[in-house]
Design a protein around this motif. Structure first.
Motif, PDB file in Angstrom:
ATOM      1  N   ARG A   1       0.835  -1.201   0.000  1.00  0.00           N
ATOM      2  CA  ARG A   1       0.000   0.000   0.000  1.00  0.00           C
ATOM      3  C   ARG A   1       0.868   1.248   0.000  1.00  0.00           C
ATOM      4  O   ARG A   1       0.606   2.213  -0.732  1.00  0.00           O
TER       5      ARG A   1
ATOM      6  N   ASP B   1      -5.605   8.766  -0.091  1.00  0.00           N
ATOM      7  CA  ASP B   1      -5.620   7.728   0.941  1.00  0.00           C
ATOM      8  C   ASP B   1      -6.949   6.980   0.964  1.00  0.00           C
ATOM      9  O   ASP B   1      -6.978   5.753   1.129  1.00  0.00           O
TER      10      ASP B   1
ATOM     11  N   ASP C   1      -7.316   3.039   0.216  1.00  0.00           N
ATOM     12  CA  ASP C   1      -7.957   2.194   1.225  1.00  0.00           C
ATOM     13  C   ASP C   1      -9.095   1.389   0.610  1.00  0.00           C
ATOM     14  O   ASP C   1      -9.273   0.205   0.906  1.00  0.00           O
TER      15      ASP C   1
ATOM     16  N   LYS D   1      -9.299  -2.744   0.426  1.00  0.00           N
ATOM     17  CA  LYS D   1     -10.425  -3.524   0.952  1.00  0.00           C
ATOM     18  C   LYS D   1     -11.003  -4.412  -0.144  1.00  0.00           C
ATOM     19  O   LYS D   1     -11.364  -5.565   0.107  1.00  0.00           O
TER      20      LYS D   1
END
Length: 228
Positions: free
Chosen positions: A95, A190, A194, A198
């Protein structure tokens, strides 16, 4: 910058395009992506203006502008690859690798965001759509390769498509962001990352579940055509 003249004289046209691109972007803030910006860039860099025009010949339907924008994107790609080689990124989680690379690209154009805005307007024109998609894919592919991605199946394509979408959406926020230090842009980035993380976790669980469960199609086939 007379001391740079010999270097420019020894460059190929491809090398000259990359070398002039940052100066063209700086001029495009005021003049747009056109010959005025090109000649101003050549003057600032100390390059022969006639050779600069040879590197970026005039083309119909904004082709010259797209050539200059492509060279600028390539120059950012080169700087990103030099600053963040695979071995340096390997110390980070996946990430953070992607975020770091996108953040580098944003920081590289922070002082010329108006040039980014003008470039995006040109790239959005219908006649430039295929080429713009290709350029976005190319940068996304480089980012994933630097991040260590070795996928060769459909994930290879989905990862790059998703990343190109994240980057272009972040740029759209970036050019309109007047917050301190472009804080809103990084918050947006961000959130998008994210969301993708997920999704990837959910997809991995689903894929694993599909591997573990018997094939429903095969089961139904046996009900209809029982083995003898």
């Amino acid at each position: 910058m007379n001391d740079a003249d010999p270097d420019f004289a020894d460059m190929t046209l491809d090398e000259l395009r990359i070398a002039l691109a940052p100066e063209i972007a700086a001029s495009a803030i005021f003049d747009g992506w056109n010959e005025t910006a090109l000649l101003a860039a050549a003057d600032m860099a100390g390059a022969d203006p006639d050779i600069a025009k040879l590197a970026f010949p005039d083309k119909p339907l904004g082709g010259r502008a797209m050539d200059m924008i492509e060279a600028w994107i390539a120059s950012v790609d080169q700087k990103m690859e030099a600053a963040w080689p695979q071995d340096r990124l390997a110390e980070l989680k996946i990430r953070e690798r992607i975020r770091t690379l996108i953040a580098f690209r944003l920081e590289a154009v922070t002082d010329v965001d108006e040039a980014v805005r003008r470039a995006m307007s040109i790239m959005a024109m219908p006649q430039h759509a295929p080429r713009s998609l290709q350029l976005g894919w190319r940068s996304a592919d480089l980012m994933w390769r630097l991040a260590g991605d070795t996928a060769t199946d459909y994930n290879h394509y989905t990862k790059r498509t998703i990343l190109a979408g994240i980057y272009s959406a972040t740029l759209a926020v970036f050019v309109n962001d007047d917050s301190e230090g472009k804080a809103k842009t990084y918050e947006f980035l961000d959130r998008r990352i994210d969301g993708v993380m997920k999704f990837e976790k959910a997809k991995a669980k689903l894929t694993k579940r599909n591997v573990e469960l018997p094939s429903l199609t095969r089961f139904l086939g046996r009900l209809r055509y029982p083995s003898r």
